[in-house]
Motif scaffolding. Structure first.
Motif, PDB file in Angstrom:
ATOM      1  N   GLY A  98       0.755  -1.251   0.000  1.00  0.00           N
ATOM      2  CA  GLY A  98       0.000   0.000   0.000  1.00  0.00           C
ATOM      3  C   GLY A  98       0.785   1.300   0.000  1.00  0.00           C
ATOM      4  O   GLY A  98       0.781   2.052  -0.991  1.00  0.00           O
ATOM      5  N   GLY A  99       1.458   1.602   1.124  1.00  0.00           N
ATOM      6  CA  GLY A  99       2.144   2.885   1.259  1.00  0.00           C
ATOM      7  C   GLY A  99       3.307   3.021   0.286  1.00  0.00           C
ATOM      8  O   GLY A  99       3.533   4.092  -0.297  1.00  0.00           O
ATOM      9  N   SER A 100       4.056   1.946   0.125  1.00  0.00           N
ATOM     10  CA  SER A 100       5.205   1.964  -0.789  1.00  0.00           C
ATOM     11  C   SER A 100       4.700   2.123  -2.225  1.00  0.00           C
ATOM     12  O   SER A 100       5.268   2.874  -3.030  1.00  0.00           O
ATOM     13  CB  SER A 100       6.008   0.669  -0.665  1.00  0.00           C
ATOM     14  N   ARG A 110      -2.008  -5.902   9.120  1.00  0.00           N
ATOM     15  CA  ARG A 110      -1.382  -7.100   9.707  1.00  0.00           C
ATOM     16  C   ARG A 110      -1.208  -8.193   8.652  1.00  0.00           C
ATOM     17  O   ARG A 110      -0.361  -9.071   8.799  1.00  0.00           O
ATOM     18  CB  ARG A 110      -2.219  -7.630  10.877  1.00  0.00           C
ATOM     19  N   VAL A 111      -2.038  -8.174   7.642  1.00  0.00           N
ATOM     20  CA  VAL A 111      -1.883  -9.134   6.538  1.00  0.00           C
ATOM     21  C   VAL A 111      -1.846  -8.366   5.215  1.00  0.00           C
ATOM     22  O   VAL A 111      -2.827  -7.761   4.804  1.00  0.00           O
ATOM     23  CB  VAL A 111      -3.031 -10.173   6.529  1.00  0.00           C
ATOM     24  N   LYS A 112      -0.666  -8.367   4.607  1.00  0.00           N
ATOM     25  CA  LYS A 112      -0.491  -7.714   3.298  1.00  0.00           C
ATOM     26  C   LYS A 112       0.221  -8.651   2.331  1.00  0.00           C
ATOM     27  O   LYS A 112      -0.274  -8.955   1.245  1.00  0.00           O
ATOM     28  CB  LYS A 112       0.403  -6.464   3.414  1.00  0.00           C
ATOM     29  N   SER A 144      12.920  -4.486   1.574  1.00  0.00           N
ATOM     30  CA  SER A 144      12.002  -4.319   2.696  1.00  0.00           C
ATOM     31  C   SER A 144      12.737  -3.793   3.918  1.00  0.00           C
ATOM     32  O   SER A 144      13.857  -4.219   4.206  1.00  0.00           O
ATOM     33  CB  SER A 144      11.349  -5.664   3.050  1.00  0.00           C
ATOM     34  N   ASN A 145      12.156  -2.832   4.596  1.00  0.00           N
ATOM     35  CA  ASN A 145      12.628  -2.507   5.954  1.00  0.00           C
ATOM     36  C   ASN A 145      11.421  -2.442   6.876  1.00  0.00           C
ATOM     37  O   ASN A 145      10.296  -2.242   6.434  1.00  0.00           O
ATOM     38  CB  ASN A 145      13.499  -1.249   5.973  1.00  0.00           C
ATOM     39  N   LEU A 146      11.684  -2.630   8.160  1.00  0.00           N
ATOM     40  CA  LEU A 146      10.615  -3.034   9.090  1.00  0.00           C
ATOM     41  C   LEU A 146       9.997  -1.889   9.872  1.00  0.00           C
ATOM     42  O   LEU A 146      10.561  -0.800   9.975  1.00  0.00           O
ATOM     43  CB  LEU A 146      11.183  -4.084  10.055  1.00  0.00           C
ATOM     44  N   ASP A 175       6.598  -5.915  13.432  1.00  0.00           N
ATOM     45  CA  ASP A 175       6.408  -6.260  12.028  1.00  0.00           C
ATOM     46  C   ASP A 175       6.413  -7.789  11.875  1.00  0.00           C
ATOM     47  O   ASP A 175       7.275  -8.472  12.429  1.00  0.00           O
ATOM     48  CB  ASP A 175       7.556  -5.644  11.209  1.00  0.00           C
ATOM     49  N   ILE A 176       5.446  -8.294  11.166  1.00  0.00           N
ATOM     50  CA  ILE A 176       5.344  -9.744  10.963  1.00  0.00           C
ATOM     51  C   ILE A 176       5.601 -10.100   9.490  1.00  0.00           C
ATOM     52  O   ILE A 176       6.454 -10.932   9.180  1.00  0.00           O
ATOM     53  CB  ILE A 176       3.951 -10.260  11.387  1.00  0.00           C
ATOM     54  N   GLY A 177       4.876  -9.438   8.628  1.00  0.00           N
ATOM     55  CA  GLY A 177       5.035  -9.745   7.205  1.00  0.00           C
ATOM     56  C   GLY A 177       6.412  -9.371   6.685  1.00  0.00           C
ATOM     57  O   GLY A 177       6.980 -10.091   5.851  1.00  0.00           O
ATOM     58  N   GLY A 178       6.965  -8.256   7.192  1.00  0.00           N
ATOM     59  CA  GLY A 178       8.289  -7.799   6.740  1.00  0.00           C
ATOM     60  C   GLY A 178       9.372  -8.831   7.029  1.00  0.00           C
ATOM     61  O   GLY A 178      10.041  -9.312   6.102  1.00  0.00           O
ATOM     62  N   PRO A 179       9.542  -9.211   8.331  1.00  0.00           N
ATOM     63  CA  PRO A 179      10.566 -10.217   8.621  1.00  0.00           C
ATOM     64  C   PRO A 179      10.338 -11.526   7.870  1.00  0.00           C
ATOM     65  O   PRO A 179      11.295 -12.216   7.508  1.00  0.00           O
ATOM     66  CB  PRO A 179      10.431 -10.442  10.137  1.00  0.00           C
TER      67      PRO A 179
HETATM   68  N1  LIG Z   1       1.639  -8.108   7.439  1.00  0.00           N
HETATM   69  C1  LIG Z   1       2.187  -8.110   6.274  1.00  0.00           C
HETATM   70  O1  LIG Z   1       1.822  -8.910   5.478  1.00  0.00           O
HETATM   71  C2  LIG Z   1       3.243  -7.135   5.950  1.00  0.00           C
HETATM   72  N2  LIG Z   1       3.919  -7.198   4.809  1.00  0.00           N
HETATM   73  C3  LIG Z   1       4.802  -6.183   4.818  1.00  0.00           C
HETATM   74  N3  LIG Z   1       4.688  -5.480   5.963  1.00  0.00           N
HETATM   75  C4  LIG Z   1       5.427  -4.285   6.341  1.00  0.00           C
HETATM   76  O2  LIG Z   1       4.738  -3.152   5.850  1.00  0.00           O
HETATM   77  C5  LIG Z   1       5.654  -2.067   5.661  1.00  0.00           C
HETATM   78  C6  LIG Z   1       5.373  -1.373   4.366  1.00  0.00           C
HETATM   79  O3  LIG Z   1       4.038  -1.044   4.268  1.00  0.00           O
HETATM   80  P1  LIG Z   1       3.541   0.080   3.266  1.00  0.00           P
HETATM   81  O4  LIG Z   1       4.202  -0.193   1.966  1.00  0.00           O
HETATM   82  O5  LIG Z   1       2.062  -0.102   3.249  1.00  0.00           O
HETATM   83  O6  LIG Z   1       3.949   1.403   3.858  1.00  0.00           O
HETATM   84  C7  LIG Z   1       7.036  -2.659   5.721  1.00  0.00           C
HETATM   85  O7  LIG Z   1       7.667  -2.196   6.910  1.00  0.00           O
HETATM   86  C8  LIG Z   1       6.805  -4.168   5.775  1.00  0.00           C
HETATM   87  O8  LIG Z   1       7.794  -4.799   6.567  1.00  0.00           O
HETATM   88  C9  LIG Z   1       3.705  -6.061   6.690  1.00  0.00           C
HETATM   89  N4  LIG Z   1       3.290  -5.608   7.900  1.00  0.00           N
HETATM   90  C10 LIG Z   1       3.413  -6.136   9.092  1.00  0.00           C
HETATM   91  O9  LIG Z   1       3.435  -7.136   9.596  1.00  0.00           O
END
Ligand SMILES: NC(=O)c1ncn([C@@H]2O[C@H](COP(=O)(O)O)[C@@H](O)[C@H]2O)c1NC=O
Length: 516
Positions: free
Chosen positions: A37-39, A66-68, A104-106, A127-131
């Motif tokens: 989304g944000g990126s 929490r789920v992306k 990716s950064n967390l 952060d869950i999805g990031g790691p």
């Molecule tokens: N849950 C997910 O599936 C998930 N996937 C990626 N993220 C985090 O979301 C952030 C980026 O989000 P955005 O692009 O929406 O700003 C990153 O720091 C990445 O580590 C997630 N967020 C946290 O857990």
């Protein structure tokens, strides 16, 4: 070395520094980009062609983010080992396209905790999805490159020009990625351990610490010992974080002595100078100003101060710099340098000049031993027994104010001295130090010998009780007029009697200051 082209990238970053520029560079190099989304928004707003991850997964980002990216369309694309025909075939069957690069950064967990945020807010920043993506890409480094920091973007751009990363480069990136997630998890585990600890639990069930290499040193304590300096990954503070303004590279021994000097100087509120050799003070003094404190500290043992390490708890004045410039000094560490002082000191090529903020004791002092680590609260300012008003007069007449001030100084100063410690002081300065002996008599002899004529009329502090009256006898014989020590020996009576007979004031603090 063979390079693997980058055709498809997954970008999901919290810290969007340099993201738009990176996106443009990737797109110009023909790389297809998928993003969260944000990126996605940052990239799309910058005019970079990009696919939103929800379009790839066919599933909306949900539960407040929490789920992306937690979806097989993403993770199969990251984890397929493209050296295996079976994996490549499965991707084709499943209609999954592989990723060659993950950026990716967390979420800023530690920053959120440091901001004083409440538990729910802190948990939300785990952060869950990031790691998961980072670890998946790092595991699969034979096929995928993982970039976890904007600081790595220039290298990424170079790799793009060169036709992709080499396997060796991807392996280094993978190691850095696992360091990043390990450090992140360590911070989360430490915080949560603290949250779940009982209020009276001083030591947590688990201690997580991680260290970043600052650099290798020329050698360790001796020239045949390779050595390096690591800084707390949470941020370099103290001597490790000090800024070197001038001089040769710091050595291993310079670091240990500078740390000891720095700790000793900050044990006092008044302007203080500590001069250290081999982790022990060869002079320590307080004064009306820092130049006076330095003169007094140096006068304690000028022979040993040659090649010493000096620390102050006040900025170095021009006057002090003029004095130090006359003496061969390995290192000087101070919270600052007044006008002209630095320039004057820097005329000497070899002196290492450090600027360090005020010393802060660690909450818990750690010391590695074979197979483990000892933890204790540091022997800080305001230890019980530090206030002369709490002392007991065990022999002799109560001393005058000036003598009591010297006893106070000697008592605090002796905790910078390795046990067994005897420190003779006069006028806010050490005049004779007996350190590191395996019996207290020898420490007394050493202190008296070093003090020479200055022993007469001085005061003495002993870091622990006198087990016999033989040590005090040496001090009394040398003309010491007052002694401070913890008391508590089964033979205290003998020491009390020796002092009483000699008319020497003896104070008991009830607390000792062993230092090893
Ligand atoms: N849950 C997910 O599936 C998930 N996937 C990626 N993220 C985090 O979301 C952030 C980026 O989000 P955005 O692009 O929406 O700003 C990153 O720091 C990445 O580590 C997630 N967020 C946290 O857990």
């Amino acid at each position: 070395m063979e390079r693997s082209p980058i055709r498809r990238a997954l970008i999901s970053v919290y810290d969007k520094t340099g993201l738009a520029e990176l996106g443009r560079t990737l797109a110009d190099a023909g790389v297809a980009i998928v993003s969260t989304g944000g990126s996605y928004k940052t990239l799309a707003d910058a005019g970079v062609p990009v696919t939103e991850v929800a379009d790839l997964t066919g599933f909306p980002e949900c539960l407040d983010g929490r789920v992306k990216t937690l979806h097989p369309m993403v993770h199969a694309g990251i984890l397929a080992d493209r050296r295996k025909e079976s994996h490549v075939a499965q991707l084709a069957d499943l209609g999954v396209e592989p990723f060659d690069l993950v950026v990716s950064n967390l979420y800023p967990f530690t920053q959120t905790v440091a901001s004083g945020a409440g538990p729910d807010e802190c948990v939300e920043q785990i952060d869950i999805g990031g790691p998961s993506m980072v670890r998946a890409a790092a595991k699969n480094h034979p096929s995928v490159a993982i970039v976890t920091s904007p600081a790595q973007y220039p290298q990424l751009e170079e790799a793009l020009v060169a036709g992709g990363y080499t396997l060796e480069e991807r392996r280094v990136l993978a190691a850095q990625a696992f360091q990043h997630t390990a450090s992140y998890d360590s911070a989360v585990a430490s915080w949560l351990t603290g949250q779940t600890a009982a209020a009276d639990e001083a030591f947590p069930a688990w201690l997580g610490r991680d260290w970043d290499l600052v650099g290798t040193l020329r050698y360790g304590e001796n020239s045949h010992q390779p050595a390096a300096l690591y800084a707390d990954a949470a941020g370099a503070t103290g001597i490790t974080g000090a800024n070197q303004l001038h001089g040769k590279e710091m050595s291993y021994n310079n670091y240990t002595d500078a740390d000891a000097a720095y700790r000793a100087a900050y044990d006092f509120d008044q302007p203080c100078v500590a001069i250290i050799k081999h982790a022990n003070p060869c002079g320590i003094a307080i004064g009306d100003d820092i130049a006076q404190a330095h003169r007094l500290a140096h006068a304690c043992d000028p022979v040993s101060a040659f090649g010493g390490v000096i620390a102050t708890n006040r900025p170095v004045s021009l006057e002090m710099a003029q004095q130090v410039a006359e003496i061969f000094t390995e290192v000087i560490v101070a919270p600052g340098y007044e006008d002209g002082a630095l320039e004057l000191l820097a005329r000497k090529k070899s002196i290492r000049i450090l600027v360090a903020p005020a010393y802060e004791h660690e909450a818990v002092a750690l010391r590695p031993i074979s197979g483990g680590v000892l933890a204790m609260a540091p022997d800080q300012l305001d230890a019980p027994g530090d206030d002369p008003a709490s002392w007991t007069l065990a022999a002799g007449e109560a001393v005058d104010e000036a003598t009591l001030a010297d006893l106070d100084f000697a008592w605090k100063a002796c905790r910078a001295v390795k046990s067994n410690a005897i420190l003779l002081a006069a006028g806010g300065a050490s005049v004779g130090v007996g350190m590191g002996q395996v019996n207290r008599v020898d420490s007394c002899k050493l202190a008296v010998e070093r003090a020479g004529e200055r022993a007469a009329g001085s005061v003495a502090a002993s870091d622990a009780f006198f087990p016999f009256a033989d040590g005090p006898a040496i001090l009394i014989e040398a003309g010491v007029k007052a002694i401070v020590e913890p008391g508590g020996s089964i033979r205290d009576d003998e020491t009390i009697e020796a002092c009483r007979a000699a008319g020497v004031a003896l104070y008991f603090t009830g607390t000792r200051h062993f230092f090893h």
